[in-house]
Structures are given as structure tokens and as C-alpha cells.
Write an enzyme that holds these catalytic residues in place. Structure first.
Site, PDB file in Angstrom:
ATOM      1  N   PRO A  97       0.817  -1.206   0.000  1.00  0.00           N
ATOM      2  CA  PRO A  97       0.000   0.000   0.000  1.00  0.00           C
ATOM      3  C   PRO A  97       0.862   1.272   0.000  1.00  0.00           C
ATOM      4  O   PRO A  97       1.884   1.318   0.689  1.00  0.00           O
ATOM      5  CB  PRO A  97      -0.831  -0.102   1.280  1.00  0.00           C
ATOM      6  CG  PRO A  97      -0.401  -1.322   1.990  1.00  0.00           C
ATOM      7  CD  PRO A  97       0.589  -2.072   1.168  1.00  0.00           C
ATOM      8  N   VAL A  98       0.452   2.244  -0.784  1.00  0.00           N
ATOM      9  CA  VAL A  98       1.242   3.476  -0.928  1.00  0.00           C
ATOM     10  C   VAL A  98       0.940   4.431   0.236  1.00  0.00           C
ATOM     11  O   VAL A  98      -0.208   4.552   0.662  1.00  0.00           O
ATOM     12  CB  VAL A  98       0.889   4.161  -2.278  1.00  0.00           C
ATOM     13  CG1 VAL A  98       1.625   5.488  -2.434  1.00  0.00           C
ATOM     14  CG2 VAL A  98       1.220   3.239  -3.435  1.00  0.00           C
ATOM     15  N   GLY A 101       3.229   3.655   5.403  1.00  0.00           N
ATOM     16  CA  GLY A 101       4.287   3.206   6.305  1.00  0.00           C
ATOM     17  C   GLY A 101       4.780   1.799   6.023  1.00  0.00           C
ATOM     18  O   GLY A 101       5.416   1.178   6.867  1.00  0.00           O
ATOM     19  N   GLY A 103       6.678   1.020   3.276  1.00  0.00           N
ATOM     20  CA  GLY A 103       7.891   1.052   2.451  1.00  0.00           C
ATOM     21  C   GLY A 103       7.650   0.865   0.964  1.00  0.00           C
ATOM     22  O   GLY A 103       8.499   0.301   0.264  1.00  0.00           O
ATOM     23  N   SER A 104       6.508   1.353   0.462  1.00  0.00           N
ATOM     24  CA  SER A 104       6.204   1.088  -0.955  1.00  0.00           C
ATOM     25  C   SER A 104       7.258   1.690  -1.891  1.00  0.00           C
ATOM     26  O   SER A 104       7.650   1.044  -2.869  1.00  0.00           O
ATOM     27  CB  SER A 104       4.807   1.587  -1.327  1.00  0.00           C
ATOM     28  OG  SER A 104       4.787   2.980  -1.390  1.00  0.00           O
ATOM     29  N   ALA A 106      10.477   2.273  -1.350  1.00  0.00           N
ATOM     30  CA  ALA A 106      11.723   1.494  -1.301  1.00  0.00           C
ATOM     31  C   ALA A 106      11.534   0.130  -1.954  1.00  0.00           C
ATOM     32  O   ALA A 106      12.446  -0.398  -2.604  1.00  0.00           O
ATOM     33  CB  ALA A 106      12.188   1.341   0.149  1.00  0.00           C
ATOM     34  N   ALA A 107      10.320  -0.453  -1.814  1.00  0.00           N
ATOM     35  CA  ALA A 107      10.074  -1.775  -2.416  1.00  0.00           C
ATOM     36  C   ALA A 107      10.110  -1.674  -3.941  1.00  0.00           C
ATOM     37  O   ALA A 107      10.743  -2.502  -4.617  1.00  0.00           O
ATOM     38  CB  ALA A 107       8.725  -2.322  -1.939  1.00  0.00           C
ATOM     39  N   ASP A 148      14.247   1.868   5.793  1.00  0.00           N
ATOM     40  CA  ASP A 148      13.387   1.187   4.811  1.00  0.00           C
ATOM     41  C   ASP A 148      14.208   0.457   3.759  1.00  0.00           C
ATOM     42  O   ASP A 148      13.992  -0.732   3.499  1.00  0.00           O
ATOM     43  CB  ASP A 148      12.486   2.202   4.078  1.00  0.00           C
ATOM     44  CG  ASP A 148      11.257   2.568   4.877  1.00  0.00           C
ATOM     45  OD1 ASP A 148      11.298   2.406   6.104  1.00  0.00           O
ATOM     46  OD2 ASP A 148      10.270   3.015   4.271  1.00  0.00           O
TER      47      ASP A 148
HETATM   48  O1  PMV Z   1       6.298   5.748   7.212  1.00  0.00           O
HETATM   49  P1  PMV Z   1       7.499   4.912   6.944  1.00  0.00           P
HETATM   50  O2  PMV Z   1       7.413   3.540   7.489  1.00  0.00           O
HETATM   51  O3  PMV Z   1       8.008   5.018   5.578  1.00  0.00           O
HETATM   52  O4  PMV Z   1       8.673   5.375   7.822  1.00  0.00           O
HETATM   53  C1  PMV Z   1       8.954   6.481   8.437  1.00  0.00           C
HETATM   54  C2  PMV Z   1       9.916   6.163   9.529  1.00  0.00           C
HETATM   55  C3  PMV Z   1      10.505   7.406  10.116  1.00  0.00           C
HETATM   56  O5  PMV Z   1      11.305   6.975  11.202  1.00  0.00           O
HETATM   57  C4  PMV Z   1       9.409   8.317  10.653  1.00  0.00           C
HETATM   58  C5  PMV Z   1      11.348   8.148   9.108  1.00  0.00           C
HETATM   59  C6  PMV Z   1      12.625   7.438   8.723  1.00  0.00           C
HETATM   60  O6  PMV Z   1      13.211   7.875   7.725  1.00  0.00           O
HETATM   61  O7  PMV Z   1      13.087   6.530   9.415  1.00  0.00           O
END
Ligand code: PMV
Length: 309
Positions: A97-98, A101, A103-104, A106-107, A148
Site C-alpha cells: 500500500p502506498v 508506512g 515502504g512502498s 523502497a520496495a 526502509d
Molecule cells: O512511514 P514509513 O514507514 O516510511 O517510515 C517512516 C519512519 C521514520 O522513522 C518516521 C522516518 C525514517 O526515515 O526513518
């Protein structure tokens, strides 16, 4: 044709504090994945990246430098010492899911690097892939910690400290995590930038929360290694309370966290940047059905259970 995949991820502990040098723990989530397919294109077309899920079609020739999909393709071609604009079509699809949180970004980037480097027969280590993907994370997120790209490229549970490195650690007893989506889209870049401003205005208040989160992460690693699930659940609750204090949770996340606990979870917290996106709950094989139901009744738009070991 060359095909490659990359998983999603969740942060178990330490989000936000990790941007300020404290440790964090993240795990891959293999139920969701990004896929990249590389195929020869028409003569003279150059590289075309097609992302049907996102409704996007990008021609590398002329694409801006800050376009993440074009950027990762250019970086990979340069590293593989390939023609900078070969006639190829790269099709990217993803079930990650975009903006939730998981990691879309980076994936997708990892799947592209893997597929493209394989297409040219150029072997890249997981570390090299992670370093390349980090460069597109900067475009997506501004000042990413790097967690990520690391957890997704290595596909292992990691204990991560920005600028210091990361370690794979022992999982003493398998963890069953329910991952529930608030359905609220949030921008990591915005939440991180907002917290940065508030941190600059009141450094000691925020630093003390970051320190406490750091201590929780160290304790959480020990609990995971020793398979102490009750303790681990309590640490998730404490981490969530500190994230609330940092102003990065939201009513939808708090509602799901409470529902998971009432449904019998050993602990629960938001995961990732916050202000929407996903939360996680520590469940067991016996409680997962009840917690799943409680989360859906509390408004979760999607719930999945992943096993970490
Ligand atoms: O929302 P996510 O899972 O892409 O990650 C953010 C995690 C943070 O710690 C808030 C930012 C980071 O770069 O680590």
C-alpha cells in the site's frame, strides 16, 4: 524478460527517534510485494517505465532528476556500466500500500534495481542495492533514516542505527503481528519535517522522548531474542504512548491501537511516520481472529497477519 520482486516492511519499534540517531527495529512483510519486469522495447524508444497501478508512464529521456523512478533507473544503469538509455520497457506493479508506512517507495525501487541489474548480468550485493535505493528515498522522504531501504534490500528483521549500521538478530519465538490500515494516507516527508520543526523549537523535550524510545528499542530486542512476548507487548504500548507525546499519532491510529488491546493483543502501536497509515498489534495464533475482528469493527480498512521469525 527479467522479473524481480521486493517485499514491504513495518517498523516494530523506534520510528522517528531513528532519524535522530536512536536505534529502531524493522521487519520485512512478504505478504505484500513490488514487482519489476524488464523487457526489450522498440528500437529507438529508450527506457520507458510503466507503472499501471499508479497510472504512470515515464520516458527516461527528458525525465527530471528528481523523478524517483527515473532516478533509480539511471543510477542502476550507471552502476552496471550499461548504455544510459537502452531500448527497454520496465513495468512496475505493487501490492504494497502506498503512503501507509509499509515502504512502498523502497520496495518499488529495490525491485527495479534487482530486475535491471539482473537483466544486464551485473551482480549487486544487498548492501549496494540498499545504498542505491537510499538515494531515491531522499527524493521521496527528504531526510530518511535509511531503515526502509536496508530492511527491504536485506529481507531480514534488523536492528538499525542510522550512520552506524545494522544487525540481524535472533527471533527467540515467532512473532505474529496483525497489521491494520487506518485507510488514511499520510506523507512521511510532512510528518518528519513537522516533527523536526517542533524539535528545533523545544529540543530537550523531544530529545528526552527520543532517549526513552531508544531504551525501549534496546529492551525490545532483548525480549524478541528471548521470546518474552508479554514483555514485548508492554514495550509496544510504551512506545506508542511516546509517539503520541511526539504528536505523530492521530485519532484513527489511537482507535485501532485501543481496539487491538481490547481484542486481546499483547500490545499495539502505530507503525511508521504516523498521522495515518498502519498500526501493528502483537497477537498469538489463539487471539489473532479476535483481534482482527476488533480492528475491523474499529474501522480498519485492511488487516493482515504476518509471522516474523
Ligand atoms: O512511514 P514509513 O514507514 O516510511 O517510515 C517512516 C519512519 C521514520 O522513522 C518516521 C522516518 C525514517 O526515515 O526513518
Amino acid at each position: 524478460m527479467t522479473l524481480a520482486h521486493a517485499p514491504g516492511k513495518v517498523i516494530l519499534f523506534g520510528e522517528h527517534a531513528v532519524v535522530y540517531g536512536r536505534p529502531a527495529i524493522a521487519v520485512p512483510v512478504t505478504q505484500v510485494q513490488a514487482t519489476a519486469r524488464v523487457e526489450p522495447g522498440d528500437a529507438g524508444q529508450g527506457v520507458i517505465v510503466v507503472a499501471p497501478d499508479l497510472g504512470r508512464r515515464i520516458r527516461l529521456r527528458g525525465a527530471k532528476d528528481d523523478e524517483p523512478l527515473a532516478h533509480i533507473v539511471r543510477l542502476t544503469l550507471a552502476l552496471a556500466k550499461a548504455d544510459p538509455d537502452p531500448d527497454l520497457t520496465i513495468t512496475v506493479t505493487s501490492t504494497v500500500p502506498v503512503a501507509r508506512g509499509m515502504g512502498s517507495g523502497a520496495a518499488v525501487s529495490t525491485a527495479i534495481v534487482r530486475a535491471l541489474s539482473r537483466h544486464f548480468g551485473y551482480w549487486l550485493s544487498s548492501r549496494a542495492i540498499s545504498d542505491l535505493v537510499f538515494q531515491t528515498e531522499v527524493l521521496y522522504h527528504g531526510t530518511p533514516s535509511g531503515i526502509d531501504n536496508t530492511v527491504i534490500s536485506f529481507e531480514k528483521p534488523i536492528y538499525y542505527v542510522k550512520d552506524e549500521g545494522w544487525e540481524v538478530f535472533w527471533v527467540g519465538a515467532p512473532l505474529f503481528l496483525a497489521i491494520a490500515d487506518t485507510g488514511v494516507v499520510s506523507s512521511t516527508r510532512e510528518v518528519v519535517a513537522d516533527l523536526r520543526q517542533r524539535h528545533q523549537a523545544a529540543p530537550s523535550r523531544h530529545s528526552s522522548a527520543f532517549d526513552q524510545i531508544g531504551e525501549i528499542v534496546v529492551a525490545a530486542r532483548a525480549s524478541i531474542e528471548q521470546g518474552e512476548l508479554e514483555v514485548l507487548g508492554g514495550l509496544m504500548d510504551q512506545n506508542h504512548a511516546l509517539l503520541q507525546r511526539l504528536g505523530v499519532s492521530c485519532p484513527e491510529l489511537d482507535r485501532l491501537v485501543s481496539a487491538a488491546r481490547s481484542g486481546g493483543a499483547l500490545g499495539a502501536k502505530m507503525s511508521g511516520a504516523g498521522w495515518g497509515g498502519n498500526m501493528i498489534a502483537l497477537v498469538t495464533e489463539a487471539t489473532q481472529g479476535r483481534v482482527d475482528m476488533a480492528l475491523r469493527l474499529a474501522g480498519a480498512t485492511h488487516v493482515m497477519v504476518t509471522k516474523v521469525r
